[in-house]
Scaffold this motif. Structure first.
Motif, mmCIF file in Angstrom:
data_model
loop_
_atom_site.group_PDB
_atom_site.id
_atom_site.type_symbol
_atom_site.label_atom_id
_atom_site.label_comp_id
_atom_site.label_asym_id
_atom_site.label_seq_id
_atom_site.Cartn_x
_atom_site.Cartn_y
_atom_site.Cartn_z
ATOM 1 N N ASP A 12 0.845 -1.184 0.000
ATOM 2 C CA ASP A 12 0.000 0.000 0.000
ATOM 3 C C ASP A 12 0.882 1.236 0.000
ATOM 4 O O ASP A 12 1.758 1.375 0.862
ATOM 5 N N LYS A 13 0.665 2.141 -0.929
ATOM 6 C CA LYS A 13 1.546 3.291 -1.088
ATOM 7 C C LYS A 13 1.556 4.199 0.140
ATOM 8 O O LYS A 13 2.574 4.813 0.458
ATOM 9 N N VAL A 14 0.433 4.269 0.848
ATOM 10 C CA VAL A 14 0.370 5.116 2.039
ATOM 11 C C VAL A 14 1.158 4.493 3.189
ATOM 12 O O VAL A 14 1.945 5.160 3.868
ATOM 13 N N LEU A 15 0.958 3.203 3.411
ATOM 14 C CA LEU A 15 1.719 2.509 4.453
ATOM 15 C C LEU A 15 3.211 2.572 4.171
ATOM 16 O O LEU A 15 4.023 2.818 5.079
ATOM 17 N N ILE A 16 3.595 2.327 2.940
ATOM 18 C CA ILE A 16 5.017 2.334 2.572
ATOM 19 C C ILE A 16 5.609 3.723 2.779
ATOM 20 O O ILE A 16 6.718 3.866 3.309
ATOM 21 N N LYS A 17 4.884 4.761 2.379
ATOM 22 C CA LYS A 17 5.353 6.139 2.566
ATOM 23 C C LYS A 17 5.608 6.421 4.035
ATOM 24 O O LYS A 17 6.645 6.999 4.411
ATOM 25 N N ARG A 18 4.691 6.018 4.893
ATOM 26 C CA ARG A 18 4.816 6.300 6.323
ATOM 27 C C ARG A 18 5.993 5.520 6.941
ATOM 28 O O ARG A 18 6.708 6.045 7.797
ATOM 29 N N VAL A 19 6.173 4.293 6.509
ATOM 30 C CA VAL A 19 7.285 3.489 7.023
ATOM 31 C C VAL A 19 8.625 4.093 6.605
ATOM 32 O O VAL A 19 9.579 4.139 7.396
ATOM 33 N N LEU A 20 8.704 4.569 5.371
ATOM 34 C CA LEU A 20 9.938 5.214 4.916
ATOM 35 C C LEU A 20 10.194 6.504 5.687
ATOM 36 O O LEU A 20 11.336 6.798 6.060
ATOM 37 N N ASP A 21 9.155 7.277 5.942
ATOM 38 C CA ASP A 21 9.327 8.547 6.634
ATOM 39 C C ASP A 21 9.843 8.370 8.063
ATOM 40 O O ASP A 21 10.529 9.256 8.584
ATOM 41 N N ILE A 22 9.524 7.250 8.710
ATOM 42 C CA ILE A 22 10.021 7.051 10.076
ATOM 43 C C ILE A 22 11.430 6.453 10.090
ATOM 44 O O ILE A 22 11.947 6.123 11.150
ATOM 45 N N GLY A 23 12.035 6.332 8.917
ATOM 46 C CA GLY A 23 13.444 5.985 8.881
ATOM 47 C C GLY A 23 13.806 4.610 8.378
ATOM 48 O O GLY A 23 14.993 4.268 8.321
ATOM 49 N N ALA A 24 12.834 3.799 8.010
ATOM 50 C CA ALA A 24 13.168 2.495 7.435
ATOM 51 C C ALA A 24 13.797 2.698 6.061
ATOM 52 O O ALA A 24 13.274 3.451 5.245
ATOM 53 N N GLN A 25 14.914 2.056 5.818
ATOM 54 C CA GLN A 25 15.561 2.136 4.509
ATOM 55 C C GLN A 25 15.337 0.881 3.684
ATOM 56 O O GLN A 25 15.442 0.919 2.459
ATOM 57 N N THR A 26 15.039 -0.219 4.362
ATOM 58 C CA THR A 26 14.782 -1.478 3.665
ATOM 59 C C THR A 26 13.372 -1.946 3.990
ATOM 60 O O THR A 26 12.986 -2.026 5.155
ATOM 61 N N ILE A 27 12.606 -2.237 2.936
ATOM 62 C CA ILE A 27 11.192 -2.591 3.048
ATOM 63 C C ILE A 27 10.970 -3.966 2.434
ATOM 64 O O ILE A 27 11.451 -4.252 1.334
ATOM 65 N N LEU A 28 10.229 -4.825 3.146
ATOM 66 C CA LEU A 28 9.792 -6.106 2.590
ATOM 67 C C LEU A 28 8.290 -6.025 2.352
ATOM 68 O O LEU A 28 7.504 -5.983 3.306
ATOM 69 N N VAL A 29 7.888 -5.981 1.107
ATOM 70 C CA VAL A 29 6.473 -5.825 0.751
ATOM 71 C C VAL A 29 5.838 -7.202 0.586
ATOM 72 O O VAL A 29 6.293 -8.000 -0.238
ATOM 73 N N PRO A 30 4.792 -7.505 1.360
ATOM 74 C CA PRO A 30 4.200 -8.843 1.300
ATOM 75 C C PRO A 30 3.282 -9.049 0.103
ATOM 76 O O PRO A 30 2.808 -8.096 -0.514
ATOM 77 N N PHE A 31 3.062 -10.317 -0.208
ATOM 78 C CA PHE A 31 2.027 -10.773 -1.140
ATOM 79 C C PHE A 31 2.069 -10.053 -2.484
ATOM 80 O O PHE A 31 1.072 -9.514 -2.963
ATOM 81 N N VAL A 32 3.222 -10.081 -3.104
ATOM 82 C CA VAL A 32 3.361 -9.553 -4.464
ATOM 83 C C VAL A 32 3.104 -10.702 -5.431
ATOM 84 O O VAL A 32 3.813 -11.707 -5.409
ATOM 85 N N GLN A 33 2.119 -10.548 -6.267
ATOM 86 C CA GLN A 33 1.645 -11.640 -7.110
ATOM 87 C C GLN A 33 2.141 -11.579 -8.549
ATOM 88 O O GLN A 33 2.143 -12.597 -9.240
ATOM 89 N N ASN A 34 2.533 -10.396 -9.021
ATOM 90 C CA ASN A 34 2.900 -10.263 -10.426
ATOM 91 C C ASN A 34 3.783 -9.034 -10.618
ATOM 92 O O ASN A 34 4.039 -8.279 -9.667
ATOM 93 N N ALA A 35 4.239 -8.844 -11.834
ATOM 94 C CA ALA A 35 5.156 -7.740 -12.124
ATOM 95 C C ALA A 35 4.501 -6.380 -11.915
ATOM 96 O O ALA A 35 5.155 -5.436 -11.474
ATOM 97 N N ALA A 36 3.214 -6.269 -12.206
ATOM 98 C CA ALA A 36 2.524 -4.988 -12.024
ATOM 99 C C ALA A 36 2.515 -4.585 -10.554
ATOM 100 O O ALA A 36 2.729 -3.408 -10.209
ATOM 101 N N GLU A 37 2.284 -5.539 -9.670
ATOM 102 C CA GLU A 37 2.293 -5.238 -8.244
ATOM 103 C C GLU A 37 3.709 -4.912 -7.770
ATOM 104 O O GLU A 37 3.889 -4.063 -6.878
ATOM 105 N N ALA A 38 4.703 -5.553 -8.341
ATOM 106 C CA ALA A 38 6.090 -5.228 -8.009
ATOM 107 C C ALA A 38 6.429 -3.806 -8.447
ATOM 108 O O ALA A 38 7.091 -3.055 -7.726
ATOM 109 N N ARG A 39 5.976 -3.427 -9.633
ATOM 110 C CA ARG A 39 6.232 -2.055 -10.115
ATOM 111 C C ARG A 39 5.536 -1.029 -9.221
ATOM 112 O O ARG A 39 6.068 0.059 -8.974
ATOM 113 N N ALA A 40 4.345 -1.365 -8.718
ATOM 114 C CA ALA A 40 3.640 -0.459 -7.817
ATOM 115 C C ALA A 40 4.425 -0.276 -6.518
ATOM 116 O O ALA A 40 4.497 0.832 -5.972
ATOM 117 N N ALA A 41 5.028 -1.343 -6.030
ATOM 118 C CA ALA A 41 5.834 -1.256 -4.814
ATOM 119 C C ALA A 41 7.062 -0.380 -5.048
ATOM 120 O O ALA A 41 7.435 0.426 -4.193
#
Length: 253
Positions: free
Chosen positions: A78-107
């Motif tokens: 989710d772009k909002v969740l990811i934005k907030r996690v990055l803003d609090i200082g996380a530099q490495t993110i593990l995005v769950p349940f990516v099913q295809n290339a389109a979802e990977a590009r969104a991440a």
């Protein structure tokens, strides 16, 4: 003052094998203690633990003094969740349940500032050292490490396409959800699942993308490492606590 370098990303892309620990206790005390245990990385899980973004903040702060690098798994791609996690200082993110290339590009887009992505801009955040790191907006896209998680048979069929997405730095295979998807709920040790895990790491090796995985005991972790998994979680903090507590109680009876 300069931005912090993402040491995990640097070591991962240099081909090092990195051993980590899953953190689900939601306790800054546990995070601080575990960060100096000797692991290369700790993953703070907000998908399968009750911690929200505000609760992740003190976990990252507590771990920052240790030798382990922090990874955060947001609850969803989710772009909002990811934005907030990055803003609090996380530099490495593990995005769950990516099913295809389109979802990977969104991440990828969610972790990058424009024009490379859609991440919203904020000034005084922990990520930019509260605005003191004047180079942050120049280096942020480069320093973010994006790992995507493959959890189903459907996603495995698209593994090559997902791994080929520019901006995906590593692919993590989730054994438990994969086992459920393949008809073996609660049994990631089943031959069908283990064979799928081995084929996945072999395919990822051909693409040149680092492969990651979670194990719940040292034996599985070492086997996965021998197969070629490059970032391996060797256990879960809560599982270690329960096992040690149960063993002690049994000894005292």
């Amino acid at each position: 003052m300069k931005s912090l370098e993402n040491t995990f990303k640097k070591r991962l892309l240099a081909g090092e094998t990195l051993v980590g620990l899953w953190n689900s206790l939601c306790s800054p005390i546990a995070s601080e203690a575990l960060a100096d245990a000797g692991f290369d990385w700790l993953l703070f899980d907000s998908e399968h633990s009750p911690v929200e973004v505000a609760g992740l903040y003190p976990l990252l702060q507590a771990a920052s003094g240790g030798s382990a690098e922090a990874i955060v798994r947001p609850a969803w791609n989710d772009k909002v969740l990811i934005k907030r996690v990055l803003d609090i200082g996380a530099q490495t993110i593990l995005v769950p349940f990516v099913q295809n290339a389109a979802e990977a590009r969104a991440a990828v887009a969610a972790t990058r500032y424009p024009p490379e992505g859609i991440r919203g801009v904020a000034g005084s955040t922990r990520a930019s050292r509260y605005g003191r790191a004047k180079d942050y907006f120049k280096v942020a896209n480069r320093e973010v490490c994006l790992l995507v998680q493959i959890e189903t048979g459907e996603a495995l069929e698209a593994l090559g396409e997902i791994a080929a997405v520019d901006g995906v730095d590593g692919v993590f295979i989730g054994p438990s959800d994969l086992a459920a998807s393949l008809g073996h709920l609660g049994n990631p040790g089943h031959d069908d699942v283990q064979n799928a895990l081995r084929r996945a790491v072999e395919q990822l090796r051909e693409t040149g993308k680092p492969a990651g995985i979670l194990a719940t005991n040292p034996e599985d972790a070492k086997r996965y490492r021998d197969w070629g998994y490059q970032f391996v979680a060797a256990g879960v903090d809560l599982g270690l606590l329960v096992k040690a507590a149960d063993a002690l109680a049994t000894q005292m009876k």
